[in-house]
Every structure is written in structure tokens, then in C-alpha cells.
Design a protein around this motif. Structure first.
Motif, PDB file in Angstrom:
ATOM      1  N   ARG A  84      13.926 -19.981 146.598  1.00 44.02           N
ATOM      2  CA  ARG A  84      12.951 -19.900 145.512  1.00 44.02           C
ATOM      3  C   ARG A  84      13.506 -19.230 144.259  1.00 44.02           C
ATOM      4  NH1 ARG A  84       7.876 -21.193 147.699  1.00 44.02           N
ATOM      5  NH2 ARG A  84       8.305 -22.464 149.536  1.00 44.02           N
ATOM      6  N   ASN A  85      14.621 -18.513 144.394  1.00 45.34           N
ATOM      7  CA  ASN A  85      15.246 -17.855 143.243  1.00 45.34           C
ATOM      8  C   ASN A  85      16.679 -18.355 143.107  1.00 45.34           C
ATOM      9  OD1 ASN A  85      16.105 -16.160 141.191  1.00 45.34           O
ATOM     10  ND2 ASN A  85      16.063 -14.289 142.425  1.00 45.34           N
ATOM     11  N   PRO A  86      16.857 -19.623 142.735  1.00 50.93           N
ATOM     12  CA  PRO A  86      18.208 -20.187 142.709  1.00 50.93           C
ATOM     13  C   PRO A  86      19.114 -19.540 141.664  1.00 50.93           C
ATOM     14  CG  PRO A  86      16.658 -21.702 141.710  1.00 50.93           C
ATOM     15  CD  PRO A  86      15.834 -20.620 142.339  1.00 50.93           C
ATOM     16  N   VAL A  87      18.540 -19.053 140.569  1.00 57.40           N
ATOM     17  CA  VAL A  87      19.364 -18.395 139.553  1.00 57.40           C
ATOM     18  C   VAL A  87      19.913 -17.078 140.102  1.00 57.40           C
ATOM     19  CG1 VAL A  87      19.361 -17.348 137.255  1.00 57.40           C
ATOM     20  CG2 VAL A  87      18.131 -19.490 137.641  1.00 57.40           C
ATOM     21  N   GLY A  88      19.052 -16.305 140.769  1.00 55.13           N
ATOM     22  CA  GLY A  88      19.520 -15.077 141.407  1.00 55.13           C
ATOM     23  C   GLY A  88      20.544 -15.362 142.482  1.00 55.13           C
ATOM     24  N   LEU A  89      20.320 -16.417 143.249  1.00 58.59           N
ATOM     25  CA  LEU A  89      21.263 -16.848 144.287  1.00 58.59           C
ATOM     26  C   LEU A  89      22.631 -17.141 143.681  1.00 58.59           C
ATOM     27  CD1 LEU A  89      20.528 -19.506 147.009  1.00 58.59           C
ATOM     28  CD2 LEU A  89      22.473 -19.798 145.502  1.00 58.59           C
ATOM     29  N   MET A  90      22.640 -17.908 142.585  1.00 56.18           N
ATOM     30  CA  MET A  90      23.915 -18.263 141.964  1.00 56.18           C
ATOM     31  C   MET A  90      24.573 -17.061 141.298  1.00 56.18           C
ATOM     32  SD  MET A  90      24.816 -21.198 142.776  1.00 56.18           S
ATOM     33  CE  MET A  90      26.293 -21.116 141.763  1.00 56.18           C
ATOM     34  N   ASN A  91      23.776 -16.133 140.812  1.00 58.61           N
ATOM     35  CA  ASN A  91      24.354 -14.920 140.251  1.00 58.61           C
ATOM     36  C   ASN A  91      25.057 -14.123 141.350  1.00 58.61           C
ATOM     37  OD1 ASN A  91      24.646 -12.969 137.966  1.00 58.61           O
ATOM     38  ND2 ASN A  91      23.438 -11.672 139.336  1.00 58.61           N
ATOM     39  N   LEU A 151      23.420  -7.147 143.505  1.00 60.19           N
ATOM     40  CA  LEU A 151      22.925  -8.318 144.215  1.00 60.19           C
ATOM     41  C   LEU A 151      21.412  -8.285 144.392  1.00 60.19           C
ATOM     42  CD1 LEU A 151      25.586  -8.665 147.074  1.00 60.19           C
ATOM     43  CD2 LEU A 151      25.584  -9.738 144.812  1.00 60.19           C
ATOM     44  N   VAL A 152      20.809  -9.461 144.408  1.00 56.74           N
ATOM     45  CA  VAL A 152      19.388  -9.586 144.727  1.00 56.74           C
ATOM     46  C   VAL A 152      19.253 -10.071 146.171  1.00 56.74           C
ATOM     47  CG1 VAL A 152      18.779 -10.124 142.342  1.00 56.74           C
ATOM     48  CG2 VAL A 152      19.228 -11.996 143.939  1.00 56.74           C
ATOM     49  N   GLU A 153      18.096  -9.832 146.764  1.00 53.72           N
ATOM     50  CA  GLU A 153      17.797 -10.395 148.080  1.00 53.72           C
ATOM     51  C   GLU A 153      17.353 -11.836 147.888  1.00 53.72           C
ATOM     52  OE1 GLU A 153      16.020  -8.049 151.550  1.00 53.72           O
ATOM     53  OE2 GLU A 153      15.127  -7.106 149.791  1.00 53.72           O
ATOM     54  N   THR A 154      18.178 -12.776 148.294  1.00 53.86           N
ATOM     55  CA  THR A 154      17.818 -14.181 148.101  1.00 53.86           C
ATOM     56  C   THR A 154      16.647 -14.584 149.004  1.00 53.86           C
ATOM     57  OG1 THR A 154      19.584 -14.776 149.644  1.00 53.86           O
ATOM     58  CG2 THR A 154      20.080 -14.905 147.296  1.00 53.86           C
ATOM     59  N   ILE A 155      16.547 -13.935 150.170  1.00 52.56           N
ATOM     60  CA  ILE A 155      15.401 -14.138 151.064  1.00 52.56           C
ATOM     61  C   ILE A 155      14.903 -12.744 151.449  1.00 52.56           C
ATOM     62  CG2 ILE A 155      14.535 -15.230 153.167  1.00 52.56           C
ATOM     63  CD1 ILE A 155      16.957 -17.050 153.131  1.00 52.56           C
ATOM     64  N   PRO A 156      13.931 -12.196 150.713  1.00 50.99           N
ATOM     65  CA  PRO A 156      13.469 -10.831 150.991  1.00 50.99           C
ATOM     66  C   PRO A 156      13.019 -10.660 152.441  1.00 50.99           C
ATOM     67  CG  PRO A 156      12.606 -11.603 148.883  1.00 50.99           C
ATOM     68  CD  PRO A 156      13.264 -12.782 149.541  1.00 50.99           C
ATOM     69  N   GLY A 157      13.455  -9.545 153.055  1.00 54.49           N
ATOM     70  CA  GLY A 157      13.053  -9.236 154.425  1.00 54.49           C
ATOM     71  C   GLY A 157      13.677 -10.120 155.478  1.00 54.49           C
ATOM     72  N   LEU A 170      27.563 -19.733 150.838  1.00 52.46           N
ATOM     73  CA  LEU A 170      27.265 -18.365 150.432  1.00 52.46           C
ATOM     74  C   LEU A 170      25.835 -18.193 149.919  1.00 52.46           C
ATOM     75  CD1 LEU A 170      30.615 -17.534 148.569  1.00 52.46           C
ATOM     76  CD2 LEU A 170      30.103 -17.416 151.016  1.00 52.46           C
ATOM     77  N   ASP A 171      24.958 -19.141 150.213  1.00 52.36           N
ATOM     78  CA  ASP A 171      23.599 -19.085 149.673  1.00 52.36           C
ATOM     79  C   ASP A 171      22.813 -17.870 150.157  1.00 52.36           C
ATOM     80  OD1 ASP A 171      23.970 -21.395 148.223  1.00 52.36           O
ATOM     81  OD2 ASP A 171      23.122 -22.703 149.747  1.00 52.36           O
TER      82      ASP A 171
END
Length: 360
Positions: A58-65, A145-151, A232-233
């Protein structure tokens, strides 16, 4: 599709003359294409183009970052080693949003992959690849880094979701899974060991891969040397045991995770040892004493967590995992419970193997 891939290639400024494309069927989340070019010197070069599934991520920009930061860190730290490289658009982005389509392009690596293997060399090399991935990023600022899938690996949270699914019994399946519910509830604290130690600050947060199946390692077709870790997603902050435990859960079961032959389910200690040798060869000098002491336990934790996820999904009507028949998630649940039981029965041996591998 040919016209669209030409357009994507132009946006990412791929060099040479576009020749053709091939659909890559491996993987069930993103759509992947190998695009082929002829360079100015006459040689052919290929790239991988992916259409990222933004429903799953749901956060592909954060994922790619995350991916960009991690891969560039590895490339800077290990300039002479093969690494993944994601191409940039004119405005220096590693992605292109074309309406509802989210595109990215990376280098293509000629290689082979293995969905499963009993070859000790391949298993050691896979363990070494994932261990090296950890050590390459040991000095990375995890706060970036962001959590690409929180929790994702919050096992306590997973149990709370299961409790809710049991209470709601939305599709009337609780009665068919009472034995499974009773078992997984009986090992709740054991299953949540990593989560609890992480929350207490006793285990350090690290950059983790979070999908450590051996088919996410590319191997040299002739030597079976590991070349690079891919997919690496799900790279995000996590615990070392998350990567080790999930790799063992997947690779060291005698049968596939959805096999109904529960009598054959169990931990293959030879596979366990081979993977652990490779993993610890790379990580033993950077891991803490408690990370080492809980590495065998992590296999139980990650297997139990997946039991919870499969069972939760079964009780909710199969909303998350793809199923081929109505009881598919229940079969997966029973399979992983059998694996849990066998791991617990062999836990002393697993601890001994870890200690031995750490001293080699």
C-alpha cells in the motif's frame, strides 16, 4: 504490452535499441518482464521491468525508498560485489507511476534459483547469502526505513487478531478447528518470545529481509555460488531471528508447507545445520549473545506465527492467502502445527547445532 514496455524503458532511460520482451512467471505478487536491448557496441543486454502490486504493497513509494537506500548502501560498501541496482528516471526516481500502474526497472542477473534443495552446498550458500545481507547492513541507519507492512512480525498482535476471529466465527469454521486453536493458544508465550524480547529492547532492531526463502537467492548456474539476494519488497526493521527462523521454517520441513501428509512433517536437521553454517559464518561476529541463544527458538516462533496467520485466515473465510480448495488454510495450519511440535521436540539438538556452527 510491447508498446507499454517500450514506454517504460524510455522513461527509465535504458540504453540501446529495444528488441523484445519475455514474461517471467516466477512470483505471484508483481508482474515481471525481461526486456532485451542491443547496445551501441552490438552486444545484447537485458533488464527486469516490474509492475508492482499496489494492493499488496500500500506504500510503494516508501517501499522503493527502502530498497533504494539499502541497495545503494550495499553498492557503496561492497563496490566489487554483484548487487541489485534499480534504474532512475530523469528526475532521479526509482519508480514511475503511470496512472494506477507503479513501475520499476532493475538489472538482470543471469542465474538459477531453487524452490527447494537438499544439497548442503546450496543450503550453506543460501544461508551465507542471507547472513551476508545482514552484515552488509549492520551499520545502516535503521531509522531511515519505513515499515512496508506494519506489524508484520508482531506475534502478539497476530494472536490478538486470531482471538477476534475466534470470537466472531464469521463463517462458522471454529468448530472444525478447535484442536488447532487449543494447541496454538497453549504455546502463546513461547511463540511470542522474539516479539517480547524485541519490545523489551533485549534484541536489537536490524535491517531484515523478511522473505528468506531460498528461491530469493540467485545462484551461479555452473558453481552454485550465491550471487545476490533478491525480492527486497519486505526489507524493513526487524529482528535477526525473523530472517533465520522463517528460512528454516520453509527450507527444513521434510514436505511442502501445505502437504496433508502430516506424518511426514518435521525438521530436517541436516538442512538446518547446512543453512546455519552459512548464516553464522557471516553473522557470528556481529550478533549479540542473546541473538545467538534465541536463534533456534526463532524457528519455533516463526512457524507458530504462520500457524496463527493461516488459522486466522481460515476462520475469516480465506481473505488473505490464495487457496485452491475450502480446507487449504486448515491443512496449512495442521502442517505447520506438526512442524512446531517436531521443532520443540528437537530444540535441544537445534541449540547444540547453533553453538557448534558459531564456534567453527
Amino acid at each position: 504490452m510491447d508498446e507499454k514496455l517500450r514506454e517504460v524503458s524510455a522513461v527509465f532511460r535504458l540504453p540501446g535499441t529495444y528488441l523484445s520482451y519475455e514474461s517471467i512467471q516466477v512470483g505471484i505478487v508483481n508482474r515481471t518482464y525481461k526486456v532485451n536491448f542491443r547496445l551501441d557496441d552490438g552486444k545484447e543486454k537485458s533488464f527486469l521491468v516490474q509492475n508492482v502490486n499496489t494492493y499488496a504493497f500500500r506504500n510503494p513509494v516508501g517501499l522503493m525508498n527502502n530498497i533504494d537506500l539499502v541497495t545503494e548502501h550495499i553498492r557503496a560498501k561492497c563496490p566489487n560485489k554483484l548487487s541489485l541496482h534499480f534504474h532512475h528516471t530523469q528526475d532521479r526516481k526509482t519508480y514511475w507511476l503511470d496512472g494506477s500502474n507503479f513501475w520499476r526497472v532493475m538489472n538482470y542477473v543471469p542465474s538459477v534459483t531453487y524452490s527447494a534443495s537438499s544439497d548442503p552446498r546450496i543450503l550453506r550458500n543460501a544461508g551465507s547469502a542471507f547472513g551476508e545481507f545482514q552484515t552488509q547492513l549492520a551499520d545502516f541507519d535503521i531509522g531511515l526505513l519505513v515499515e512496508t507492512i506494519p506489524g508484520f512480525h508482531n506475534t502478539r498482535g497476530r494472536y490478538e487478531s486470531l482471538d477476534e476471529a475466534i470470537a466472531q466465527d464469521a463463517v462458522g469454521r471454529v468448530s472444525s478447528a478447535r484442536e488447532e486453536i487449543e494447541y496454538i493458544q497453549s504455546i502463546r508465550d513461547r511463540a511470542c518470545l522474539l516479539t517480547d524480547l524485541g519490545r523489551e529492547g533485549k534484541l536489537p532492531l536490524r535491517v531484515t529481509h523478511n522473505d528468506t526463502k531460498i528461491n530469493n537467492v540467485l545462484f551461479d548456474a555452473k558453481t552454485n555460488d550465491a550471487l545476490v539476494v533478491i525480492d527486497l519488497d519486505t526489507v524493513m526493521p526487524g529482528l535477526m531471528g525473523h530472517d533465520f527462523g522463517d528460512a528454516i521454517r520453509f527450507a527444513a520441513n521434510h514436505v511442502a508447507e501445505d502437504s496433508p501428509e502430516y506424518h511426514r512433517v518435521g525438521i530436517d536437521l541436516e538442512v538446518f545445520q547446512a543453512f546455519a553454517q552459512g548464516f553464522l559464518e557471516k553473522t557470528r561476529n556481529t550478533m549479540t549473545a542473546l541473538e545467538l541463544d534465541t536463534l533456534a527458538d526463532s524457528c519455533v516462533c516463526l512457524t507458530a506465527e504462520l500457524v496463527v496467520r493461516f488459522l486466522d485466515d481460515y476462520l475469516r473465510g480465506d481473505l488473505y492467502f490464495k487457496t485452491d480448495y475450502p480446507e487449504h488454510n486448515l491443512v496449512r495450519t495442521r502442517n505447520q502445527i506438526a512442524l512446531c511440535r517436531d521443532m520443540i521436540a528437537h530444540l535441544d539438538e537445534m541449540h547444540a547445532i547453533i553453538r557448534h556452527c558459531a564456534q567453527d
